[in-house]
Design an enzyme around this catalytic site. Structure first.
Site, PDB file in Angstrom:
ATOM      1  N   LYS A   1       0.862  -1.185   0.000  1.00 30.57           N
ATOM      2  CA  LYS A   1       0.000   0.000   0.000  1.00 30.57           C
ATOM      3  C   LYS A   1       0.890   1.224   0.000  1.00 30.57           C
ATOM      4  O   LYS A   1       2.036   1.160   0.437  1.00 30.57           O
ATOM      5  CB  LYS A   1      -0.876   0.017   1.258  1.00 30.57           C
ATOM      6  CG  LYS A   1      -2.153   0.806   1.101  1.00 30.57           C
ATOM      7  CD  LYS A   1      -3.246  -0.049   0.498  1.00 30.57           C
ATOM      8  CE  LYS A   1      -4.485   0.737   0.198  1.00 30.57           C
ATOM      9  NZ  LYS A   1      -5.621  -0.142  -0.141  1.00 30.57           N
TER      10      LYS A   1
ATOM     11  N   ASP B   1      -7.049   4.315  -4.346  1.00 30.54           N
ATOM     12  CA  ASP B   1      -7.701   4.177  -3.043  1.00 30.54           C
ATOM     13  C   ASP B   1      -8.335   5.559  -2.821  1.00 30.54           C
ATOM     14  O   ASP B   1      -8.555   6.298  -3.794  1.00 30.54           O
ATOM     15  CB  ASP B   1      -6.679   3.800  -1.946  1.00 30.54           C
ATOM     16  CG  ASP B   1      -7.344   3.290  -0.668  1.00 30.54           C
ATOM     17  OD1 ASP B   1      -7.722   2.109  -0.619  1.00 30.54           O
ATOM     18  OD2 ASP B   1      -7.516   4.079   0.287  1.00 30.54           O
TER      19      ASP B   1
HETATM   20  N1  GLU Z   1      -7.420   0.212  -2.699  1.00 27.71           N
HETATM   21  C1  GLU Z   1      -8.193  -0.958  -3.005  1.00 27.71           C
HETATM   22  C2  GLU Z   1      -8.221  -1.869  -1.801  1.00 27.71           C
HETATM   23  O1  GLU Z   1      -8.268  -1.398  -0.697  1.00 27.71           O
HETATM   24  C3  GLU Z   1      -7.790  -1.630  -4.311  1.00 27.71           C
HETATM   25  C4  GLU Z   1      -6.354  -1.995  -4.443  1.00 27.71           C
HETATM   26  C5  GLU Z   1      -5.966  -2.484  -5.837  1.00 27.71           C
HETATM   27  O2  GLU Z   1      -6.812  -2.547  -6.730  1.00 27.71           O
HETATM   28  O3  GLU Z   1      -4.782  -2.805  -5.984  1.00 27.71           O
HETATM   29  O4  GLU Z   1      -8.251  -3.071  -1.889  1.00 27.71           O
END
Ligand code: GLU
Length: 445
Positions: free
Chosen positions: A126, A166
């Site tokens: 992340k 996100d």
């Molecule tokens: N931010 C999204 C999550 O919390 C998607 C992450 C992604 O698609 O890599 O899962």
């Protein structure tokens, strides 16, 4: 918590001082894992938990940029590459003033288990920045994204680390980030980012996937009690990408979504939220919910209090972490709630989760219920790798199969470990065992 895990928890907390959201995410997982260690002593001997809680790599960097008046600003950028046992690090980027290392680590930690549950070959990571996009022009957003990628590019790649969106990062930002990555590397490497535009390597259904997936997961939970979304009165928090598509999907299944929120308040619309109007205000105009109430007859805007004061039979928290506390959960329960599924990451506090579970409410934790977004990112990576693009119907079918699969795996794991109906236990153990097995198989790394 199992006494064998307490010492490990204490070490993790002491080693990461002040990162309260990370602590919360770790404790919540550890509380489920006692029974796993009875069956798998090799996980303790191999110090799997100690390794899992320490990210493989953490990158913190300066992001300088200029606003439209030529003034210089400096933000902090992050990428935490948490675990690559199952595949390249995968997870979104969050641009929000609240972002600091503890937020990125809680999100990255949850992402490991979420991604494992999808059954797709993706590890956990992340990133993000404390940059506040609100009120910034397109040109300012572009310059920020270009500066952010000017450092990030050296750490990512389709086989290494694949960011996505996100909170505060959507299609527009992914476009600017991708453009800068391509310019610096001189490579059209589609699989390095997901959430791309449809005409340049993106996947159909990716924008809808998190919200749709949350509702599909909730529908599967309801089915276990002979119920469905048809006729339910649904309360949603948030009004961003996840909320909008959760509202659309719930209403397509026959529910009435009577409320949603943003950081300034919430709207109540007894006739059911007009999704097209909401989408236009939020995505095209980038406006506020006060606009929705002003234009939609019968809808009222409320400031103060909480969207959880509105009674409903199903709650879908789709805004942000710790937005639903124990008091809000108790109020929802006394107002007739039967199910809650988390479209956001960790929106319910630990107290709220206990209230739901003690009241026998069907509760789908985010790492299972909102996994449709990242799962569809993995489908985007598949399409990129094969230089193909699938139809909406085919992609939505895959998403549905994946969500039903996650639901069934969580339910079966909860049964297997003596906690039937407990999706928190099912998700934590299901995700953990898969990652732990892979980590042991790959040796001490
Ligand atoms: N931010 C999204 C999550 O919390 C998607 C992450 C992604 O698609 O890599 O899962």
């Amino acid at each position: 918590m199992d006494s064998r895990l307490e010492g490990i928890r204490d070490t993790v907390l002491a080693r990461n001082p002040g990162e309260k959201e990370f602590h919360q995410a770790v404790i919540e997982v550890f509380e489920s894992l006692g029974p796993v260690h009875d069956r798998h002593p090799e996980f303790l001997e191999g110090a799997v938990l100690e390794r899992l809680c320490e990210p493989e790599r953490q990158i913190i960097f300066r992001v300088p940029w200029t606003d439209d008046a030529g003034r210089v600003h400096v933000n902090r950028g992050f990428r935490v590459e948490f675990n690559s046992a199952l595949g390249p690090y995968k997870g979104g980027l969050r641009f929000h003033p609240s972002v600091y290392l503890g937020i990125v680590k809680f999100l990255g930690f949850e992402q490991i288990f979420k991604n494992a549950l999808t059954g797709m070959p993706i590890g956990g990571g992340k990133g993000g920045s404390d940059f506040d996009p609100r009120g910034r022009s397109d040109a300012e957003i572009m310059r920020f994204c270009q500066s952010f990628m000017t450092e990030l590019y050296r750490h990512i790649g389709e086989y290494t680390d694949v960011p996505a969106g996100d909170i505060g990062v959507g299609g527009r930002e992914i476009g600017y980030l991708f453009g800068q990555y391509k310019r610096i590397t001189n490579r059209y490497e589609s699989g390095v980012l997901t959430g791309k535009g449809i005409s340049w390597g993106g996947s159909l259904v990716r924008p809808e996937a998190t919200g749709y997936g949350t509702v599909i997961f909730a529908q599967e939970m309801l089915k276990t009690r002979g119920q469905s979304f048809d006729g339910q009165r649904v309360v949603v928090s948030g009004s961003g990408n996840v909320a909008i598509h959760a509202i659309a999907k719930a209403q397509s299944l026959g529910a009435t979504v009577v409320a949603c929120s943003d950081s300034a308040g919430y709207v109540v619309d007894e006739a059911g939220i007009d999704v097209e109007l909401l989408r236009h205000i939020k995505e095209v105009e980038r406006g506020r919910l006060t606009e929705y109430a002003a234009r939609r007859g019968g809808a009222t805007h409320v400031t103060g209090g909480s969207v959880w004061d509105v009674n409903g039979t199903v709650a879908l928290p789709c805004a942000t972490q710790n937005e639903l506390d124990g008091d809000a959960a108790a109020k929802l329960v006394s107002n007739g709630l039967i199910a809650a599924a988390e479209g956001a990451n960790m929106p319910s506090t630990r107290e709220a989760v206990s209230v739901f579970q003690e009241a026998g409410i069907l509760f789908g934790p985010g790492k299972a219920a909102n996994a449709g977004g990242v799962a569809t990112s993995a489908l985007e990576m598949q399409q990129n790798a094969s230089r193909d693009s699938w139809t909406f119907e085919h992609t939505e079918q895959r998403l549905t199969e994946i969500m039903v699969g996650i639901h069934d795996r969580c339910a079966a794991t909860a049964d297997e470990y003596g906690a039937p109906g407990n999706y928190v236990v099912g998700a934590n153990i299901g995700g953990f065992v898969k990652v732990a097995d892979a980590m042991l198989a790959q040796g001490l790394i």
